[in-house]
Write a protein that holds these residues in place. Structure first.
Motif, PDB file in Angstrom:
ATOM      1  N   VAL A   1      35.375  38.983  32.817  1.00 20.96           N
ATOM      2  CA  VAL A   1      36.554  38.127  32.840  1.00 20.96           C
ATOM      3  C   VAL A   1      36.387  37.123  33.979  1.00 20.96           C
ATOM      4  O   VAL A   1      35.684  37.380  34.959  1.00 20.96           O
ATOM      5  CB  VAL A   1      37.854  38.942  33.041  1.00 20.96           C
ATOM      6  CG1 VAL A   1      38.116  39.847  31.867  1.00 20.96           C
ATOM      7  CG2 VAL A   1      37.812  39.721  34.336  1.00 20.96           C
ATOM      8  N   VAL A   2      37.037  35.981  33.815  1.00 25.25           N
ATOM      9  CA  VAL A   2      37.071  34.962  34.854  1.00 25.25           C
ATOM     10  C   VAL A   2      38.427  35.066  35.540  1.00 25.25           C
ATOM     11  O   VAL A   2      39.464  34.786  34.925  1.00 25.25           O
ATOM     12  CB  VAL A   2      36.852  33.560  34.271  1.00 25.25           C
ATOM     13  CG1 VAL A   2      36.906  32.509  35.381  1.00 25.25           C
ATOM     14  CG2 VAL A   2      35.511  33.485  33.555  1.00 25.25           C
ATOM     15  N   LEU A   3      38.418  35.492  36.768  1.00 23.22           N
ATOM     16  CA  LEU A   3      39.672  35.660  37.504  1.00 23.22           C
ATOM     17  C   LEU A   3      40.309  34.322  37.856  1.00 23.22           C
ATOM     18  O   LEU A   3      41.534  34.205  37.897  1.00 23.22           O
ATOM     19  CB  LEU A   3      39.424  36.472  38.779  1.00 23.22           C
ATOM     20  CG  LEU A   3      38.833  37.878  38.570  1.00 23.22           C
ATOM     21  CD1 LEU A   3      38.673  38.568  39.905  1.00 23.22           C
ATOM     22  CD2 LEU A   3      39.689  38.702  37.634  1.00 23.22           C
ATOM     23  N   ALA A   4      39.492  33.302  38.102  1.00 19.54           N
ATOM     24  CA  ALA A   4      40.020  31.970  38.421  1.00 19.54           C
ATOM     25  C   ALA A   4      38.907  30.954  38.195  1.00 19.54           C
ATOM     26  O   ALA A   4      37.729  31.258  38.372  1.00 19.54           O
ATOM     27  CB  ALA A   4      40.525  31.906  39.855  1.00 19.54           C
ATOM     28  N   LYS A   5      39.305  29.728  37.802  1.00 21.05           N
ATOM     29  CA  LYS A   5      38.356  28.650  37.555  1.00 21.05           C
ATOM     30  C   LYS A   5      38.604  27.495  38.521  1.00 21.05           C
ATOM     31  O   LYS A   5      39.738  27.212  38.906  1.00 21.05           O
ATOM     32  CB  LYS A   5      38.467  28.135  36.113  1.00 21.05           C
ATOM     33  CG  LYS A   5      37.898  29.064  35.071  1.00 21.05           C
ATOM     34  CD  LYS A   5      37.927  28.395  33.703  1.00 21.05           C
ATOM     35  CE  LYS A   5      37.258  29.267  32.648  1.00 21.05           C
ATOM     36  NZ  LYS A   5      37.232  28.604  31.318  1.00 21.05           N
ATOM     37  N   ARG A   6      37.520  26.846  38.893  1.00 24.08           N
ATOM     38  CA  ARG A   6      37.555  25.626  39.703  1.00 24.08           C
ATOM     39  C   ARG A   6      38.365  25.824  40.983  1.00 24.08           C
ATOM     40  O   ARG A   6      39.246  25.017  41.318  1.00 24.08           O
ATOM     41  CB  ARG A   6      38.114  24.459  38.904  1.00 24.08           C
ATOM     42  CG  ARG A   6      37.314  24.119  37.666  1.00 24.08           C
ATOM     43  CD  ARG A   6      37.881  22.899  36.982  1.00 24.08           C
ATOM     44  NE  ARG A   6      37.145  22.579  35.777  1.00 24.08           N
ATOM     45  CZ  ARG A   6      37.436  21.561  34.983  1.00 24.08           C
ATOM     46  NH1 ARG A   6      38.433  20.748  35.284  1.00 24.08           N
ATOM     47  NH2 ARG A   6      36.734  21.317  33.898  1.00 24.08           N
ATOM     48  N   VAL A   7      38.072  26.875  41.678  1.00 22.05           N
ATOM     49  CA  VAL A   7      38.761  27.122  42.940  1.00 22.05           C
ATOM     50  C   VAL A   7      38.143  26.223  44.005  1.00 22.05           C
ATOM     51  O   VAL A   7      36.947  26.315  44.290  1.00 22.05           O
ATOM     52  CB  VAL A   7      38.648  28.604  43.335  1.00 22.05           C
ATOM     53  CG1 VAL A   7      39.394  28.850  44.644  1.00 22.05           C
ATOM     54  CG2 VAL A   7      39.202  29.489  42.226  1.00 22.05           C
ATOM     55  N   ALA A   8      38.958  25.344  44.562  1.00 23.77           N
ATOM     56  CA  ALA A   8      38.447  24.404  45.557  1.00 23.77           C
ATOM     57  C   ALA A   8      38.467  24.993  46.957  1.00 23.77           C
ATOM     58  O   ALA A   8      37.651  24.626  47.803  1.00 23.77           O
ATOM     59  CB  ALA A   8      39.265  23.109  45.526  1.00 23.77           C
ATOM     60  N   SER A   9      39.402  25.912  47.226  1.00 20.34           N
ATOM     61  CA  SER A   9      39.451  26.545  48.540  1.00 20.34           C
ATOM     62  C   SER A   9      38.473  27.707  48.578  1.00 20.34           C
ATOM     63  O   SER A   9      37.821  28.042  47.588  1.00 20.34           O
ATOM     64  CB  SER A   9      40.873  27.032  48.834  1.00 20.34           C
ATOM     65  OG  SER A   9      41.280  27.981  47.859  1.00 20.34           O
ATOM     66  N   SER A  10      38.391  28.342  49.731  1.00 19.30           N
ATOM     67  CA  SER A  10      37.438  29.441  49.909  1.00 19.30           C
ATOM     68  C   SER A  10      38.143  30.785  49.918  1.00 19.30           C
ATOM     69  O   SER A  10      37.705  31.713  50.587  1.00 19.30           O
ATOM     70  CB  SER A  10      36.655  29.254  51.207  1.00 19.30           C
ATOM     71  OG  SER A  10      37.545  29.188  52.310  1.00 19.30           O
ATOM     72  N   ARG A  11      39.225  30.896  49.161  1.00 24.75           N
ATOM     73  CA  ARG A  11      39.944  32.167  49.090  1.00 24.75           C
ATOM     74  C   ARG A  11      40.672  32.255  47.764  1.00 24.75           C
ATOM     75  O   ARG A  11      40.952  31.241  47.114  1.00 24.75           O
ATOM     76  CB  ARG A  11      40.936  32.284  50.246  1.00 24.75           C
ATOM     77  CG  ARG A  11      42.032  31.225  50.232  1.00 24.75           C
ATOM     78  CD  ARG A  11      42.916  31.345  51.447  1.00 24.75           C
ATOM     79  NE  ARG A  11      42.153  31.093  52.659  1.00 24.75           N
ATOM     80  CZ  ARG A  11      42.587  31.414  53.864  1.00 24.75           C
ATOM     81  NH1 ARG A  11      43.744  32.020  54.012  1.00 24.75           N
ATOM     82  NH2 ARG A  11      41.846  31.139  54.924  1.00 24.75           N
ATOM     83  N   LEU A  12      40.955  33.484  47.368  1.00 29.13           N
ATOM     84  CA  LEU A  12      41.676  33.711  46.115  1.00 29.13           C
ATOM     85  C   LEU A  12      42.426  35.027  46.229  1.00 29.13           C
ATOM     86  O   LEU A  12      41.846  36.058  46.586  1.00 29.13           O
ATOM     87  CB  LEU A  12      40.694  33.770  44.922  1.00 29.13           C
ATOM     88  CG  LEU A  12      41.311  34.144  43.575  1.00 29.13           C
ATOM     89  CD1 LEU A  12      42.258  33.031  43.107  1.00 29.13           C
ATOM     90  CD2 LEU A  12      40.233  34.390  42.525  1.00 29.13           C
TER      91      LEU A  12
END
Length: 629
Positions: free
Chosen positions: A389-400
């Motif tokens: 699974v993809v937890l998030a796409k195109r994350v620009a910051s360095s945290r999620l």
């Protein structure tokens, strides 16, 4: 005749001479004697008569001139001829100037018909008729008289693509006579167009990051008789290449651009892609509708290497890296992660994932800014199928911040988004693109959390026989450096993984495996067991995966008790209850996946009766709610 009557007659005489006349009578048989001489009469010199024949006009091939040939006397009007005047009728592109009203017909021309006059001395005209150009094809219509001389002249400065006629007039010391009849018309050739002006070349990057050179130029002012422009011919070649005629198509780019309706001063452009830096020569040639080409307009172009973007490998962002403390557990959460589908472990943990781009360490080169996709590979407890699974796409910051399930083994990777990853930017249209660059991703981050946020540790073991220390057969863990690799490959769905064990040096503790190459084949955890074999030998051993807590105790996910299993799928834990409004209570009966199926059937309508009733009491229900325990 009447006796005593007056008699008269006309006598042709040459001008510029004195004449004495006498008369003699005759009756047809006898003649009388000569009379007394009349007084002397002087006939003065006069202007030459109009030439009896027009000149023969012959077009000069390859130029805008005409050669004239004619026969004429050396003297006229009683005096030697001094020169000849050549009258030019034209230019004309439609009606015949030689037959226009008041033109050069049989009755002669008027001075108003002549657009330009050229005077040629007799000596020069005689020399021209006998000179190198006398070899031109000339077939005179009449045989010249004995006293006539051949004359010739060349008329330059004619316009291109125009019709001309010529007339002659002789001149002596008294003056110039009348014009002769007009010659046959002569057409001048079409002129080549004017060369393009003000060449400018610019080097840019297009939308696909390919180097493009754009050449612009200005259409020259139209030359009379050159016709309309039909095309431009562009040639781009390296400056060190041989002459254009000897260059190959591999090093020289040629293209013809058809045009229409251009005007003087209008700018035109052409562009092409470049694949290498260096010195180039650009040549632009104009072509008219008659196929004639202008002189080339040249431009030198210097393309520097720094104009070209780096190759795909150089342009690709570096692999992102996990932070020194990559996961911070914030505590349990009541809301599960939708990325894990209908799986509900019962406990969800809120976690903060931290990472940084490659090259941000001290002394490292800076990396390109990258959009990150956070990908999770996991296996559900009791299931042999890997999931991604993809937890998030195109994350620009360095945290999620994300919710992670408890007792679920996971392999987290940071993947550079495919639009940010390397691409081949210098592939021209129509060419075969290079193979795509490999996926740019981080090292796997292995996570398995207990319900109390404790990190659990998966361990891969093999069944050991014939231990060097004399211990009985037992399960023994594989070397620590292999544990993360085997766990990541198993979670990411690899069927097998090969690794090599170095032969231990003398004096070191005996390893569980001897030196050599090994291959671990993953089973399904149900019917097929994991196995390890050594390449080039018959040695085999069974393998297994166990989960340990911080104290080294077994921490495998607890099995769902029968009384807690979903009454529909009989696999997952009951988490949702069917609520009854009339009694104010409900029945905890199904898991999250089965509850979602009930909701969909209720929305669609027309479901079977058993789907519209509570599976526990067979009564209608008002809603399905999640129950947190």
């Amino acid at each position: 005749l009447v006796p005593g009557g007056a008699c008269a007659c006309d006598v042709s005489v040459e001008p510029n001479r004195s004449y004495n006349f006498t008369i003699e009578a005759s009756n047809g048989v006898l003649r009388s004697g000569l009379s007394d001489q009349a007084p002397s009469v002087f006939v003065p010199a006069r202007v030459p008569l109009s030439p009896p024949e027009p000149p023969s006009a012959i077009r000069v091939e390859g130029g805008f001139a005409a050669e004239l040939r004619w026969f004429g006397p050396a003297t006229a009007g009683g005096l030697p001829l001094l020169s000849w005047k050549i009258g030019i009728l034209g230019p004309s592109t439609d009606a015949d100037p030689c037959s226009a009203p008041n033109g050069c017909g049989e009755s002669g021309s008027t001075a108003t018909d002549v657009q330009r006059e050229v005077t040629v001395s007799c000596a020069a005209a005689i020399t021209a008729a006998q000179g190198p150009c006398s070899s031109i094809a000339w077939a005179p219509l009449l045989v010249p008289e004995s006293r006539e001389v051949a004359y010739g002249a060349r008329v330059d400065g004619l316009q291109a693509d125009a019709k001309y006629c010529f007339v002659l007039a002789a001149s002596n010391a008294v003056g110039t006579g009348r014009w002769s009849r007009a010659s046959s018309p002569v057409w001048t050739p079409v002129a080549p167009p004017v060369a393009p002006l003000n060449l400018v070349a610019t080097v840019t990057l297009d939308k696909k990051h390919r180097v493009m050179v754009t050449v612009t130029w200005e259409c020259g002012r139209s030359r009379a008789g050159s016709g309309s422009l039909a095309a431009f011919h562009i040639m781009l070649m390296p400056a060190q290449a041989p002459a254009a005629g000897a260059s190959s198509l591999d090093t020289v780019i040629r293209e013809r651009i058809a045009i229409s309706g251009t005007v003087a001063g209008q700018r035109a452009s052409w562009a092409c892609h470049l694949t290498a830096s260096g010195h180039y020569l650009v040549e632009v040639v104009a072509e008219n509708t008659a196929g004639q080409r202008s002189p080339p307009a040249m431009l030198a172009l210097d393309v520097r290497p720094e104009v070209f973007p780096p190759l795909g490998e150089e342009m690709a962002p570096g692999a992102p890296q996990w932070a020194e403390e990559p996961v911070l557990i914030l505590g349990p959460t009541s809301e599960g992660g939708p990325h894990f589908g209908d799986y509900d472990p019962g406990t969800w943990l809120q976690a903060l994932l931290l990472w940084h781009d490659s090259g941000t360490e001290k002394g490292a080169a800076p990396a390109l800014a990258s959009a990150i996709d956070v990908v999770c590979h996991f296996r559900r407890p009791g299931s042999s199928d890997p999931h991604e699974v993809v937890l998030a796409k195109r994350v620009a910051s360095s945290r999620l911040q994300v919710a992670l399930p408890a007792h679920v083994p996971m392999s987290l990777r940071l993947v550079v988004h495919n639009e940010t990853a390397s691409r081949d930017t210098n592939v021209l249209d129509g060419e075969t693109p290079r193979p795509p660059a490999p996926k740019v991703q981080s090292e796997p981050l292995l996570q398995m959390l207990s319900e109390s946020s404790e990190q659990l540790r998966p361990v891969w073991e093999i069944w050991s026989r014939g231990s060097p220390d004399g211990q009985p057969p037992r399960w023994r863990p594989l070397p620590e450096e292999l544990q993360n690799v085997l766990e990541a490959m198993w979670l990411e769905g690899q069927r097998k993984v090969a690794f090599e064990v170095q032969q231990p040096a003398s004096g070191e503790a005996t390893n569980i495996l001897t030196g050599g190459r090994y291959e671990l084949v993953f089973g399904d955890d149900r019917q097929v067991q994991h196995s390890l074999r050594r390449a080039g030998s018959q040695w085999r051993s069974n393998a297994r995966r166990v989960v340990l807590d911080a104290n080294g105790e077994d921490a495998s996910a607890p099995m769902v008790a029968v009384e807690d299993q979903c009454v529909v799928c009989m696999e997952r834990r009951r988490t949702h209850a069917f609520m009854h409004q009339e009694t104010g209570d409900g029945h905890l009966a199904v898991c999250g996946g089965c509850a979602e199926a009930y909701r969909i059937e209720a929305v669609v309508g027309g479901a079977p009766r058993h789907v519209r009733l509570c599976p526990m009491c067979r009564r209608t229900f008002t809603s399905v709610q999640r129950i947190y325990q």
